[in-house]
Design a protein around this motif. Structure first.
Motif, PDB file in Angstrom:
ATOM      1  N   ALA A  58       0.863  -1.192   0.000  1.00 11.95           N
ATOM      2  CA  ALA A  58       0.000   0.000   0.000  1.00 11.95           C
ATOM      3  C   ALA A  58       0.891   1.229   0.000  1.00 11.95           C
ATOM      4  CB  ALA A  58      -0.915   0.001   1.223  1.00 11.95           C
ATOM      5  N   LYS A  60       0.535   4.305  -0.286  1.00 12.18           N
ATOM      6  CA  LYS A  60       0.237   5.565   0.402  1.00 12.18           C
ATOM      7  C   LYS A  60       1.059   5.677   1.686  1.00 12.18           C
ATOM      8  CE  LYS A  60      -3.910   4.599   3.226  1.00 12.18           C
ATOM      9  NZ  LYS A  60      -4.294   3.190   3.079  1.00 12.18           N
ATOM     10  N   ASP A  79      -0.678  -1.401  -4.128  1.00 13.90           N
ATOM     11  CA  ASP A  79      -2.031  -0.902  -3.921  1.00 13.90           C
ATOM     12  C   ASP A  79      -1.943   0.607  -4.050  1.00 13.90           C
ATOM     13  OD1 ASP A  79      -4.494  -0.113  -2.970  1.00 13.90           O
ATOM     14  OD2 ASP A  79      -4.248  -0.949  -0.973  1.00 13.90           O
ATOM     15  N   ARG A 149     -15.378  -3.511  -2.777  1.00 12.73           N
ATOM     16  CA  ARG A 149     -14.916  -3.534  -1.397  1.00 12.73           C
ATOM     17  C   ARG A 149     -16.105  -3.755  -0.479  1.00 12.73           C
ATOM     18  NH1 ARG A 149     -11.053   0.907   1.548  1.00 12.73           N
ATOM     19  NH2 ARG A 149     -11.311   0.189   3.689  1.00 12.73           N
ATOM     20  N   GLN A 197     -12.961  -7.500  -2.194  1.00 10.81           N
ATOM     21  CA  GLN A 197     -11.902  -6.889  -1.409  1.00 10.81           C
ATOM     22  C   GLN A 197     -12.457  -6.413  -0.082  1.00 10.81           C
ATOM     23  OE1 GLN A 197     -11.198  -3.492  -0.538  1.00 10.81           O
ATOM     24  NE2 GLN A 197      -9.026  -3.650  -0.074  1.00 10.81           N
ATOM     25  N   HIS A 199     -10.900  -4.286   3.783  1.00  7.07           N
ATOM     26  CA  HIS A 199      -9.787  -3.721   4.566  1.00  7.07           C
ATOM     27  C   HIS A 199     -10.430  -3.113   5.798  1.00  7.07           C
ATOM     28  CE1 HIS A 199      -6.124  -1.550   5.629  1.00  7.07           C
ATOM     29  NE2 HIS A 199      -6.812  -0.435   5.691  1.00  7.07           N
ATOM     30  N   SER A 202      -6.276  -0.106  10.300  1.00  7.66           N
ATOM     31  CA  SER A 202      -4.826  -0.059  10.290  1.00  7.66           C
ATOM     32  C   SER A 202      -4.283  -0.255  11.703  1.00  7.66           C
ATOM     33  CB  SER A 202      -4.390   1.298   9.737  1.00  7.66           C
ATOM     34  OG  SER A 202      -3.062   1.257   9.278  1.00  7.66           O
ATOM     35  N   GLY A 237      -4.923  -4.634   4.148  1.00  7.63           N
ATOM     36  CA  GLY A 237      -3.677  -4.497   4.915  1.00  7.63           C
ATOM     37  C   GLY A 237      -4.000  -4.399   6.385  1.00  7.63           C
ATOM     38  N   GLY A 238      -3.278  -3.557   7.096  1.00 12.37           N
ATOM     39  CA  GLY A 238      -3.639  -3.288   8.485  1.00 12.37           C
ATOM     40  C   GLY A 238      -2.776  -3.945   9.530  1.00 12.37           C
ATOM     41  N   GLU A 287      -2.619  -6.277   1.303  1.00 11.93           N
ATOM     42  CA  GLU A 287      -2.220  -4.896   0.986  1.00 11.93           C
ATOM     43  C   GLU A 287      -1.558  -4.226   2.179  1.00 11.93           C
ATOM     44  OE1 GLU A 287      -6.114  -3.410   0.365  1.00 11.93           O
ATOM     45  OE2 GLU A 287      -6.460  -4.552  -1.464  1.00 11.93           O
ATOM     46  N   PRO A 288      -0.415  -4.732   2.613  1.00 11.72           N
ATOM     47  CA  PRO A 288       0.229  -4.125   3.783  1.00 11.72           C
ATOM     48  C   PRO A 288       0.973  -2.847   3.404  1.00 11.72           C
ATOM     49  CG  PRO A 288       1.614  -5.867   2.910  1.00 11.72           C
ATOM     50  CD  PRO A 288       0.396  -5.808   2.025  1.00 11.72           C
ATOM     51  N   GLY A 289       0.865  -1.840   4.246  1.00 11.49           N
ATOM     52  CA  GLY A 289       1.656  -0.632   4.055  1.00 11.49           C
ATOM     53  C   GLY A 289       2.607  -0.493   5.230  1.00 11.49           C
ATOM     54  N   ARG A 290       2.029  -0.138   6.375  1.00 12.20           N
ATOM     55  CA  ARG A 290       2.795   0.094   7.592  1.00 12.20           C
ATOM     56  C   ARG A 290       3.727  -1.072   7.942  1.00 12.20           C
ATOM     57  NH1 ARG A 290       0.601   3.388  11.614  1.00 12.20           N
ATOM     58  NH2 ARG A 290      -1.398   3.045  10.613  1.00 12.20           N
ATOM     59  N   TYR A 385       3.546   6.532   6.660  1.00 12.53           N
ATOM     60  CA  TYR A 385       2.718   7.711   6.920  1.00 12.53           C
ATOM     61  C   TYR A 385       3.550   8.831   7.554  1.00 12.53           C
ATOM     62  CZ  TYR A 385      -0.559   3.994   5.977  1.00 12.53           C
ATOM     63  OH  TYR A 385      -1.197   2.933   5.387  1.00 12.53           O
TER      64      TYR A 385
END
Ligand SMILES: *Cc1c(COP(=O)(O)O)cnc(C)c1O
Length: 432
Positions: A58, A60, A79, A149, A197, A199, A202, A237-238, A287-290, A385
């Motif tokens: 992810a 962002k 993502d 979603r 999908q 989510h 987070s 993600g999350g 969809e992992p970001g963090r 972030y």
């Protein structure tokens, strides 16, 4: 867990002495560890190996071109939440066909751009958006792959500003409405129903909410697969990370005394979820970001002043909320450590930026070693972030970003020149 550690008295990123990065690149400075990024991606990818899966970072959370390139080289998908992010993937050498496009507000131009680039799927958030994607695809004589979603309406048990999977949020379509939406979407000629999908939020530090959401949605996925021939299920993600006591090795005793925050490991996550997901016979997207970048970056800042008032010890630094807004925006906790270890008693301190807002602080009443002008502090776990939310508020230039790989370091983004801040502005005609 990550590659920031003390060796002797000094803080290192991998084998790079951070003090020398500061001398070379100045402050405020974001420092990213390539090894940490790589390890996190691989751990997750390997934990999910029993499933046909794709990790879509992810972006962002961190969209620096070098960060994207590291992950693209590992085979990551992405993502994206805007055409700008998709362009970044392409510029960084990633593959648009491994991208999913999320977000509640996609414009016609963004949809057209993503279709022309052949993205893997649109993650659709409303019926008007489905109709719009169908219309744009018809105009371009294309078939748009989509996943809707679903909002499973489960509480993620996290901060209100990062909870997304309940009916209080703007995200997704209500669980109860999904079947009918797919039935209507199946009649749209330029839409292919490719997946489902979700989510839920987070910074989740437990598997339970993920499991609850998957259990709730599973029968729906099976039905939709049978009716519409879905190819994938994205579980979003999350995955949360450790913010407190984030410095594992070489920590002085005063960090160890704090109760370490619970860790959600990729293996504990996968162990609980793969048995549920495997029987679906679908490709699983995550969809992992963090989780990938959070602990892979720090923000280094210089102490400008120490100001003692009657009740407080303010450490005023050259980074501010425009560089890292998480404490002000999410009440986020970042560990604050000196680049060079200090002995002596700890002083309860507020580390604050120089912006004219009371919200401009990084921590309050935190026991910290005594520091003075010219010392440097690192705000740990700032890779996600962090820079992506930076702004020019107070006409402060954007910080520099450095990527470290072993002993090597290179500017992944040079410090913004102050004139660039107003480059696109002008004095309007009648004032000239
Ligand atoms: C923000 C977001 C993510 C990533 O969240 P993290 O908590 O950083 O893993 C994934 N999917 C969607 C749809 C998002 O909005």
């Amino acid at each position: 867990m990550h590659e920031f550690h003390y060796s002797g008295q000094d803080l290192y990123c991998e084998q790079a002495l951070i003090k020398s990065l500061v001398q070379k690149y100045g402050t405020p400075l974001y420092v990213y560890s390539q090894k940490t990024l790589t390890n996190h991606y691989k751990k997750l990818d390997e934990a999910l190996a029993p499933l046909d899966h794709m990790v879509c970072f992810a972006m962002k959370a961190n969209s620096n071109l070098s960060v994207i390139r590291v992950l693209a080289n590992l085979g990551s998908g992405f993502d994206v939440v805007s055409a700008g992010e998709l362009q970044r993937v392409i510029v960084a050498g990633g593959d648009a066909r491994r991208c999913v496009f999320a977000g509640v507000g996609k414009t016609e131009e963004e949809i057209a751009f993503a279709l022309q680039r052949g993205i893997y799927s649109f993650n659709v958030e409303s019926e008007p958006e489905l109709a719009r994607i169908n219309r744009v695809a018809a105009r371009l004589k294309k078939i748009a792959p989509v996943a809707v979603r679903v909002n499973p309406n489960v509480a993620a048990g996290t901060h209100a500003k990062i909870t997304t999977g309940t009916y209080e949020n703007k995200f997704g379509i209500a669980f109860e409405a999904i079947e009918a939406v797919y039935a209507r979407a199946a009649r749209l000629k330029h839409i292919r129903l490719q997946g489902l999908q979700m989510h839920i939020g987070s910074q989740l530090t437990e598997v339970n909410p993920f499991e609850a959401a998957i259990r709730k949605v599973m029968p729906l996925v099976q039905k939709l697969k049978a009716r519409h021939g879905l190819e994938f299920f994205s579980i979003g993600g999350g995955l949360g990370i450790v913010y407190k006591s984030a410095l594992a090795s070489g920590s002085p005793a005063w960090w160890k005394s704090k109760a370490a925050q619970k860790i959600l490991t990729p293996s504990s996550y996968a162990r609980r979820l793969t048995p549920l997901l495997k029987p679906l016979g679908l490709k699983i997207l995550i969809e992992p970001g963090r989780f990938i970048v959070g602990n892979a970056g720090i923000l280094v800042t210089r102490v400008e002043y120490v100001k003692r008032t009657g009740r407080k010890n303010f450490v005023i630094v050259d980074a501010a909320m425009n560089d890292l807004i998480r404490p002000a925006f999410y009440d986020a906790y970042h560990e604050v450590v000196p680049l060079r270890k200090k002995g002596g008693a700890l002083i309860s301190s507020d580390v604050v930026g120089g912006i004219c807002e009371s919200g401009d602080y990084f921590c309050k009443d935190r026991p910290l070693p005594k520091v003075g002008e010219g010392d440097h502090l690192a705000l740990l776990s700032s890779g996600a972030y962090g820079f992506v939310m930076a702004s020019n508020y107070n006409s402060r230039p954007l910080a520099a970003e450095v990527l470290v790989h072993g002993k090597k370091s290179d500017a992944a983004r040079k410090r913004q020149e102050v004139e660039k801040i107003w480059e696109d502005e002008k004095i309007v005609s009648w004032l000239k």
